[in-house]
Scaffold this motif. Structure first.
Motif, PDB file in Angstrom:
ATOM      1  N   ALA A  47      78.333  66.259  44.359  1.00  0.00           N
ATOM      2  CA  ALA A  47      78.456  67.634  43.875  1.00  0.00           C
ATOM      3  C   ALA A  47      77.944  68.608  44.926  1.00  0.00           C
ATOM      4  O   ALA A  47      77.094  68.280  45.751  1.00  0.00           O
ATOM      5  N   GLY A  48      78.477  69.832  44.892  1.00  0.00           N
ATOM      6  CA  GLY A  48      78.026  70.863  45.824  1.00  0.00           C
ATOM      7  C   GLY A  48      79.184  71.644  46.419  1.00  0.00           C
ATOM      8  O   GLY A  48      80.325  71.549  45.953  1.00  0.00           O
ATOM      9  N   LYS A  49      78.864  72.401  47.447  1.00  0.00           N
ATOM     10  CA  LYS A  49      79.870  73.226  48.109  1.00  0.00           C
ATOM     11  C   LYS A  49      80.612  72.418  49.176  1.00  0.00           C
ATOM     12  O   LYS A  49      80.003  71.828  50.058  1.00  0.00           O
ATOM     13  N   MET A  74      83.707  66.788  38.946  1.00  0.00           N
ATOM     14  CA  MET A  74      83.858  65.532  39.662  1.00  0.00           C
ATOM     15  C   MET A  74      85.004  64.710  39.057  1.00  0.00           C
ATOM     16  O   MET A  74      85.084  64.557  37.832  1.00  0.00           O
ATOM     17  N   GLY A  75      85.893  64.204  39.913  1.00  0.00           N
ATOM     18  CA  GLY A  75      87.029  63.422  39.444  1.00  0.00           C
ATOM     19  C   GLY A  75      88.302  64.222  39.297  1.00  0.00           C
ATOM     20  O   GLY A  75      89.386  63.641  39.148  1.00  0.00           O
ATOM     21  N   GLU A  76      88.208  65.546  39.341  1.00  0.00           N
ATOM     22  CA  GLU A  76      89.399  66.392  39.240  1.00  0.00           C
ATOM     23  C   GLU A  76      89.984  66.622  40.639  1.00  0.00           C
ATOM     24  O   GLU A  76      89.553  66.008  41.612  1.00  0.00           O
ATOM     25  N   ILE A  80      82.234  71.518  43.677  1.00  0.00           N
ATOM     26  CA  ILE A  80      82.404  70.379  42.772  1.00  0.00           C
ATOM     27  C   ILE A  80      81.136  70.237  41.929  1.00  0.00           C
ATOM     28  O   ILE A  80      80.035  70.155  42.473  1.00  0.00           O
ATOM     29  N   ASN A  81      81.309  70.216  40.628  1.00  0.00           N
ATOM     30  CA  ASN A  81      80.193  70.045  39.709  1.00  0.00           C
ATOM     31  C   ASN A  81      80.212  68.640  39.100  1.00  0.00           C
ATOM     32  O   ASN A  81      81.275  68.053  38.908  1.00  0.00           O
TER      33      ASN A  81
END
Length: 224
Positions: free
Chosen positions: A201-203, A131-133, A222-223
């Motif tokens: 987060a997720g697909k 997250m954030g990238e 996204i994790n």
């Protein structure tokens, strides 16, 4: 209305009747039936002020979200009058939502063909980020014709929402006449927190869109 010398007053004539006012509540009456608005837009479509013309375009874009057929007919009419590049620019800006939606009639109106000859090759996407990238994706557009021609190149991010729901948003990459038979494209998309969108987060997925047609899609994660 053409006798009003103050451009702010002329702009107010268009801005004040927008069906989906961005700075106030919407106008359900005009969402249902925008016919009362059309004479105002007709009068102002060739206004000397870009400030006024842009409001006309935004009004058309509002109308297109509830009455797309109305805007398509207006666009056809105004383009057919050959009023010049400024009015053409207004028309296209007024049809921007329809173009993003890939509406076939609108796509055709602006000269974009069905991309039957276009292939997406070497499509690579960052598979996993925190997250954030940001993700990076790259692909090659190829044609078996003499040139790629007139293309509107976009991508769609399908976001994960709350409760496993999803939402899509279209982003423009480029648009133009391409004389080559092959074009390489690289793009990044940031998932840094912003005030207008919350990420989960997720697909998720990213798709390549050419002339309103979604040609290929890839999943990324996204994790937290």
């Amino acid at each position: 209305m053409g006798e009003i010398k103050n451009e702010h007053r002329r702009r107010l004539a268009s801005e004040g009747c927008r069906p989906r006012l961005p700075w106030a509540i919407g106008l359900p009456k005009y969402k249902n039936d925008p016919s009362a608005i059309l004479p105002i837009l007709e009068t102002l479509k060739e206004d000397e002020s870009e400030y006024v013309r842009r409001s006309v375009a935004n009004n058309l874009n509002d109308i297109s979200k509830d009455n797309p057929k109305v805007v398509i007919e207006i666009a056809k009419k105004w383009k057919g009058l050959d009023l010049g590049p400024e009015t053409d620019k207004l028309i296209k800006h007024g049809c921007r939502t329809l173009l993003k939606q890939g509406d076939p009639k609108t796509i055709k109106l602006f000269g974009f063909r069905v991309p039957k000859d276009i292939q997406v090759k070497k499509f690579k996407v960052t598979k996993e980020i925190k997250m954030g990238e940001e993700i990076e994706f790259a692909f090659t557009l190829n044609t078996d014709k003499k040139k790629l021609g007139l293309l509107r190149i976009e991508y769609i991010i399908e976001f994960v929402r709350q409760n496993n729901k999803t939402g899509k948003k279209v982003f423009k990459i480029s648009e133009g006449h391409y004389a080559e038979t092959e074009r390489n494209i690289t793009k990044k998309h940031s998932f840094k927190p912003i005030s207008t969108r919350k990420y989960y987060a997720g697909k998720h997925s990213v798709s390549v869109v050419v002339n309103g047609r979604e040609l290929v899609k890839r999943i990324f994660v996204i994790n937290n």
